[in-house]
Design an enzyme around this catalytic site. Structure first.
Site, PDB file in Angstrom:
ATOM      1  N   HIS A  62      42.844  50.059  43.941  1.00 54.94           N
ATOM      2  CA  HIS A  62      41.901  48.960  44.079  1.00 54.94           C
ATOM      3  C   HIS A  62      41.964  48.299  45.458  1.00 54.94           C
ATOM      4  O   HIS A  62      43.009  48.292  46.098  1.00 54.94           O
ATOM      5  CB  HIS A  62      42.215  47.863  43.045  1.00 54.94           C
ATOM      6  CG  HIS A  62      42.217  48.345  41.632  1.00 54.94           C
ATOM      7  ND1 HIS A  62      43.152  47.941  40.720  1.00 54.94           N
ATOM      8  CD2 HIS A  62      41.403  49.193  40.973  1.00 54.94           C
ATOM      9  CE1 HIS A  62      42.913  48.518  39.554  1.00 54.94           C
ATOM     10  NE2 HIS A  62      41.859  49.278  39.680  1.00 54.94           N
ATOM     11  N   TYR A 132      51.282  39.496  41.171  1.00 58.46           N
ATOM     12  CA  TYR A 132      50.576  39.638  42.445  1.00 58.46           C
ATOM     13  C   TYR A 132      50.278  38.259  43.018  1.00 58.46           C
ATOM     14  O   TYR A 132      49.942  37.341  42.282  1.00 58.46           O
ATOM     15  CB  TYR A 132      49.194  40.259  42.271  1.00 58.46           C
ATOM     16  CG  TYR A 132      49.066  41.491  41.436  1.00 58.46           C
ATOM     17  CD1 TYR A 132      49.139  41.446  40.053  1.00 58.46           C
ATOM     18  CD2 TYR A 132      48.807  42.712  42.035  1.00 58.46           C
ATOM     19  CE1 TYR A 132      48.975  42.583  39.299  1.00 58.46           C
ATOM     20  CE2 TYR A 132      48.631  43.852  41.277  1.00 58.46           C
ATOM     21  CZ  TYR A 132      48.717  43.780  39.906  1.00 58.46           C
ATOM     22  OH  TYR A 132      48.552  44.905  39.150  1.00 58.46           O
TER      23      TYR A 132
END
EC number: 5.1.3.13
Length: 183
Positions: A62, A132
């Protein structure tokens, strides 16, 4: 913290420097000034977590398209992953190269991923949680991806994934090849 640049310029593996005693240890995971000395942006504006119940789950690859590119800091809070980045910067000498590193809850290692990279991972244990931090908020029109099995990339994943495998999302199976991004 210990900063080690990967073979892909601008991407770093970060190891903590724990101060241990009988209670366990304490360590910094982000220091804005220290990040700045390496040219890294530590102005994280968003945090996310993914939980993966199954061994071999694959997420990615991604990235967010311009003008919403993001720097990302990734670490594992439970379990283990094989974390992969791919250099998408067309002017980079390592364009189309990938790098992988094992991040685990026990090694406390982090991967700093600069703008211009695709990112993905495969779980090495069941019940793995990945944390993240991003420098740019998620933008609903910006998500993009590159195929995890692009033969030009040649990424060697720890576990094979086949068609119809539920350890990978349908949308991740539909990503284009790297050479299709430029066309």
């Amino acid at each position: 913290m210990i900063f080690r640049e990967t073979p892909l310029a601008g991407a770093y593996v970060l190891d903590i420097e724990p101060r241990a005693d009988a209670r366990g240890f304490f360590a910094r995971t982000v220091d804005r000034d220290e990040f700045a000395r390496y040219g890294l942006d530590a102005n994280f504006v968003q945090q996310s977590v993914s939980w993966n119940p199954h061994l071999g789950t694959l997420r990615g690859l991604h990235y967010q398209a311009a003008p919403h590119e993001e720097d990302k800091l990734v670490r594992v809070t439970r379990g283990a992953i094989f974390d992969v980045i791919v250099d998408l910067r067309t002017k980079s000498t390592t364009h189309g190269h990938w790098y992988g590193v094992e991040l685990t809850a026990l090694n406390h290692r982090q991967l700093y991923i600069p703008k211009g990279f695709a990112h993905g991972f495969q779980t090495l244990q069941s019940d793995t949680e990945v944390f993240y931090e991003m420098t740019v908020p998620f933008h609903p029109d910006a998500p993009r991806g590159v195929r995890w099995d692009d033969p030009d990339l040649g990424i060697v994943w720890p576990y094979s994934i086949g068609a119809g495998d539920t350890r990978m999302s349908y949308s991740d199976l539909q990503h284009p090849l790297l050479k299709e991004l430029a066309s």
